[in-house]
Write an enzyme that holds these catalytic residues in place. Sequence first.
Site, PDB file in Angstrom:
ATOM      1  N   CYS A  28      41.516  36.297  40.293  1.00 28.35           N
ATOM      2  CA  CYS A  28      41.302  37.225  39.172  1.00 28.35           C
ATOM      3  C   CYS A  28      41.607  38.656  39.625  1.00 28.35           C
ATOM      4  CB  CYS A  28      39.857  37.121  38.685  1.00 28.35           C
ATOM      5  SG  CYS A  28      39.393  38.471  37.579  1.00 28.35           S
ATOM      6  N   LYS A  55      33.127  27.142  33.575  1.00 31.52           N
ATOM      7  CA  LYS A  55      32.114  28.080  34.061  1.00 31.52           C
ATOM      8  C   LYS A  55      30.727  27.449  34.184  1.00 31.52           C
ATOM      9  CE  LYS A  55      34.305  32.200  32.086  1.00 31.52           C
ATOM     10  NZ  LYS A  55      34.245  33.222  31.036  1.00 31.52           N
ATOM     11  N   GLU A  81      32.570  44.874  33.882  1.00 35.34           N
ATOM     12  CA  GLU A  81      33.743  45.711  33.576  1.00 35.34           C
ATOM     13  C   GLU A  81      34.235  46.350  34.883  1.00 35.34           C
ATOM     14  OE1 GLU A  81      35.338  45.947  30.755  1.00 35.34           O
ATOM     15  OE2 GLU A  81      33.877  44.969  29.473  1.00 35.34           O
ATOM     16  N   SER A  82      35.426  45.947  35.319  1.00 34.18           N
ATOM     17  CA  SER A  82      35.910  46.347  36.648  1.00 34.18           C
ATOM     18  C   SER A  82      35.941  47.864  36.850  1.00 34.18           C
ATOM     19  CB  SER A  82      37.289  45.741  36.922  1.00 34.18           C
ATOM     20  OG  SER A  82      38.258  46.224  36.009  1.00 34.18           O
TER      21      SER A  82
END
Lengths: 241, 241
Positions: A28, A55, A81-82
């Site tokens: 990812c 998941k 949220e990166s």
Amino acid sequence: MSMKHLSKGSRMPSPNRGKLRLFTNKFCPYSQRVHLVLDAKKLQYDVVYVNLSNKPDWLYSISPLGKIPALELENGDVLYESLIIADYLDEKYHQHPLHPKDPLRKAKDKILIEQFSKVVNTMYKILLTSSRNNDENRDIIMEGLETFEKELAHRQGPFFGGAVPGMLDYMIWPWCERADLLKLFGNQFALNKDKYKRLVEWKGRMHEDAAVRKTLIDTESHIKFIQSHRAGIPEYDLISG
Amino acid sequence: MSMKHLSKGSRMPSPNRGKLRLFTNKFCPYSQRVHLVLDAKKLQYDVVYVNLSNKPDWLYSISPLGKIPALELENGDVLYESLIIADYLDEKYHQHPLHPKDPLRKAKDKILIEQFSKVVNTMYKILLTSSRNNDENRDIIMEGLETFEKELAHRQGPFFGGAVPGMLDYMIWPWCERADLLKLFGNQFALNKDKYKRLVEWKGRMHEDAAVRKTLIDTESHIKFIQSHRAGIPEYDLISG
């Protein structure tokens, strides 16, 4: 600490209270952003690898929408949220600052990261979905790369962040690591050595960065992963370690 | 300084170097976010109103994608993207700080602003496009409002930011100002006084805030504007001042 991606039916590993823990996935790119910030700052953290195509139920108790990356803090709070996690880490841990100190330079870098999201979305379409590598997609990627090629020319370098990689370098890196893949899926234009000379050189320097090396995946493995993803059975565990 | 929205064929007003200048539109909620931050910090700035349905050519020399809000700085540099501009102003001008000082509280507020964008996109669909007010849209808005209702209950209040409005209050305000409009376009659920007691009270308090009052548009004018927009001839100049 399991190095395999955990699926539905697995048990959630017990947390080490007082230590950061990143819920992540080896393939990812958004998660990779957070690894890069943690590793650039030499922070200690545990990882939990999550199988995104199946998941675990417990993921939703950590991250309400089941999204990764999710960073569990020392006190049990969780951020997602990166870009928000990356900014948080840079504000909280002052070693190896990543954003420019000057608010204007910082804002300009954030605008570039935002602009780069168009390249990100288009690469995703080309590599992982059935979207064709049409002219429109080609233009979006070429325009994006040109913006960054010009930007490198304007800056002192050798990195966007200056003498060492900064936030902008790390936030765009995961997709630049995968740029060569575009060639294999029908694009002749991606990171052409003559057209994007500075970016190609930048890429070579990034390859030597200690934080980048920690999560770097070779192109062959990226290809295998994309093929497995397109076949509907993503092999998240195809690399060990 | 023209109070009317400038269109194609207009001349760009000359800048007052050394003064901030905001390229904006009276009915654009993203632009309103930047007004709120500038006004909360009591900064002096010029405004240039832009007709979004017939943009002046010179806008592209200021904002490459023709997007507003765009903030021209004292030195001629230009920033865009409402949240990036808001963060810049908060970092650059320390009076009346809007983000929490604590990096964790700040990150959590940014996650809430990010979550709110779902409500924003859905409101846009219901009010300005032909998208029906279906169950899915209804659920997205109700879920969003519930998150914020609960959040207000958890906080000390009376604002999300504490004793006075902070960044989170101002960043969600433009859509909350327009929440009553949903009722008029077929929704019975928007800001129901019993279901969202705290939010409705918060909204009343926000109405009294000096920065909010500077850009506040009454519901009747919002309705007229939406009707003109739906008819294909947005009346950006329907309010004076």
